[in-house]
Design an enzyme around this catalytic site. Structure first.
Site, PDB file in Angstrom:
ATOM      1  N   ARG A   1      -0.481  -9.546  13.440  1.00  0.00           N
ATOM      2  CA  ARG A   1      -1.025  -8.497  12.561  1.00  0.00           C
ATOM      3  C   ARG A   1      -1.832  -9.116  11.417  1.00  0.00           C
ATOM      4  NH1 ARG A   1       4.037  -5.270  10.825  1.00  0.00           N
ATOM      5  NH2 ARG A   1       2.669  -3.892   9.661  1.00  0.00           N
TER       6      ARG A   1
ATOM      7  N   LYS B   1       0.829  -1.213   0.000  1.00  0.00           N
ATOM      8  CA  LYS B   1       0.000   0.000   0.000  1.00  0.00           C
ATOM      9  C   LYS B   1       0.858   1.256   0.000  1.00  0.00           C
ATOM     10  CE  LYS B   1      -2.164  -1.026   3.885  1.00  0.00           C
ATOM     11  NZ  LYS B   1      -1.534  -2.317   4.230  1.00  0.00           N
TER      12      LYS B   1
ATOM     13  N   ARG C   1      -9.503   0.565   8.916  1.00  0.00           N
ATOM     14  CA  ARG C   1      -9.033  -0.790   9.218  1.00  0.00           C
ATOM     15  C   ARG C   1     -10.095  -1.636   9.895  1.00  0.00           C
ATOM     16  NH1 ARG C   1      -3.245   0.020   9.002  1.00  0.00           N
ATOM     17  NH2 ARG C   1      -2.004  -1.597   9.836  1.00  0.00           N
TER      18      ARG C   1
ATOM     19  N   ARG D   1      11.839  -6.821   5.795  1.00  0.00           N
ATOM     20  CA  ARG D   1      11.722  -5.363   5.620  1.00  0.00           C
ATOM     21  C   ARG D   1      12.492  -4.642   6.722  1.00  0.00           C
ATOM     22  NH1 ARG D   1       5.937  -2.553   4.434  1.00  0.00           N
ATOM     23  NH2 ARG D   1       5.481  -2.726   6.643  1.00  0.00           N
TER      24      ARG D   1
ATOM     25  N   ARG E   1      11.276  -2.952  12.419  1.00  0.00           N
ATOM     26  CA  ARG E   1      10.271  -2.332  13.284  1.00  0.00           C
ATOM     27  C   ARG E   1       9.909  -3.280  14.425  1.00  0.00           C
ATOM     28  NH1 ARG E   1       5.712  -0.251   9.084  1.00  0.00           N
ATOM     29  NH2 ARG E   1       4.396  -1.272  10.632  1.00  0.00           N
TER      30      ARG E   1
HETATM   31  P1  AMP Z   1       0.854   0.147   9.441  1.00  0.00           P
HETATM   32  O1  AMP Z   1       2.134   0.851   9.259  1.00  0.00           O
HETATM   33  O2  AMP Z   1      -0.257   0.694   8.586  1.00  0.00           O
HETATM   34  O3  AMP Z   1       0.972  -1.356   9.289  1.00  0.00           O
HETATM   35  O4  AMP Z   1       0.384   0.421  10.965  1.00  0.00           O
HETATM   36  C1  AMP Z   1       1.184   0.031  12.051  1.00  0.00           C
HETATM   37  C2  AMP Z   1       0.313  -0.146  13.284  1.00  0.00           C
HETATM   38  O5  AMP Z   1      -0.349   1.091  13.603  1.00  0.00           O
HETATM   39  C3  AMP Z   1      -0.799  -1.169  13.163  1.00  0.00           C
HETATM   40  O6  AMP Z   1      -0.369  -2.498  13.399  1.00  0.00           O
HETATM   41  C4  AMP Z   1      -1.780  -0.679  14.229  1.00  0.00           C
HETATM   42  O7  AMP Z   1      -1.310  -0.987  15.527  1.00  0.00           O
HETATM   43  C5  AMP Z   1      -1.669   0.836  14.080  1.00  0.00           C
HETATM   44  N1  AMP Z   1      -2.637   1.380  13.089  1.00  0.00           N
HETATM   45  C6  AMP Z   1      -2.346   1.987  11.909  1.00  0.00           C
HETATM   46  N2  AMP Z   1      -3.461   2.362  11.274  1.00  0.00           N
HETATM   47  C7  AMP Z   1      -4.498   1.977  12.064  1.00  0.00           C
HETATM   48  C8  AMP Z   1      -5.917   2.065  11.958  1.00  0.00           C
HETATM   49  N3  AMP Z   1      -6.508   2.638  10.890  1.00  0.00           N
HETATM   50  N4  AMP Z   1      -6.671   1.556  12.965  1.00  0.00           N
HETATM   51  C9  AMP Z   1      -6.098   0.992  14.055  1.00  0.00           C
HETATM   52  N5  AMP Z   1      -4.764   0.869  14.217  1.00  0.00           N
HETATM   53  C10 AMP Z   1      -3.957   1.353  13.237  1.00  0.00           C
END
Ligand code: AMP
Length: 213
Positions: free
Chosen positions: A171, A13, A88, A127, A160
């Protein structure tokens, strides 16, 4: 253009969003990036979000909606936006629908990036991310020139906290349970576009065709 990019963690994404911003000046809005910046800055938001993020769980909907209610009203959104990692959950999607009606906006499409689970697992465990500028590397396909040091800004490049095998597996489970149902939600709304995301360039071409660019 105004798009939601749906897809599992590691589906690409962020990469697709970055390529699209270069086409028409739309901004990438990544809730994950916003939250990581808050954690790094030690703000209240960061303190509330950190434990959820480290475990690979979702941050509560209310915190996310508070961020997005402000973010989508900022001036740079006038050129368009690519929502990366938001919504999400179904409640987030429902609240986004109300928010968009309030600010008088309509999305062009919801693009779902389809990638097999084994490809995703391999991508995520290899990554690496620069903690200073957010640049993404991969130990197999795109390593840094000097180990652990960002080619772009010289900052530390690390795995990370939520990209250990345990957190990744959680996740992906959370994705299947809470986020995958959004495809059905947007199909009902007549907005869903499913793309087999083997290459980011192919995804970008399909999106350009869809939105008429
Ligand atoms: P990402 O980089 O998009 O994978 O986000 C990393 C982490 O941030 C996720 O595993 C969640 O803990 C949190 N997060 C990001 N976006 C959301 C969302 N829209 N709703 C809830 N948690 C989020």
């Amino acid at each position: 253009m105004k798009l939601i990019l749906l897809g599992a963690p590691g589906a690409g994404k962020g990469t697709v969003a970055k390529l699209l911003t270069a086409i028409d000046g739309s901004v990438q809005i990544s809730t994950g990036d916003i939250l990581r910046a808050a954690v790094k800055a030690g703000s209240d938001l960061g303190k509330q979000a950190k434990a959820f993020m480290d475990a690979g769980d979702l941050v509560p909907d209310e915190l996310i909606m508070n961020i997005m209610k402000d973010r989508l009203r900022e001036d740079d959104c006038k050129a368009g936006y690519l929502l990366d990692g938001f919504p999400r959950t179904i409640p987030q999607a429902e609240q986004l629908k109300v928010l968009l009606e309030e600010i008088g906006e309509k999305l062009d499409a919801v693009v779902s990036l389809e990638v097999p689970r084994d490809v995703i697992l391999d991508r995520l465990t290899t990554r690496r991310t620069c903690t200073d500028c957010g640049a993404i590397y991969n130990v197999k396909s795109n390593p840094t020139k000097e180990e652990g040091k960002c080619d772009k800004c010289g900052g530390p490049v690390v795995q990370r906290d939520d990209e250990t095998e345990e957190a990744i597996s959680n996740r992906l489970d959370v994705y299947n349970e809470k986020t995958a149902p959004l495809a059905g939600f947007y199909k009902n709304e007549g907005m869903l576009m499913e793309v087999v995301a083997t290459s980011s360039d192919a995804v970008v071409d399909a999106i350009k065709e869809k939105v008429g660019l």
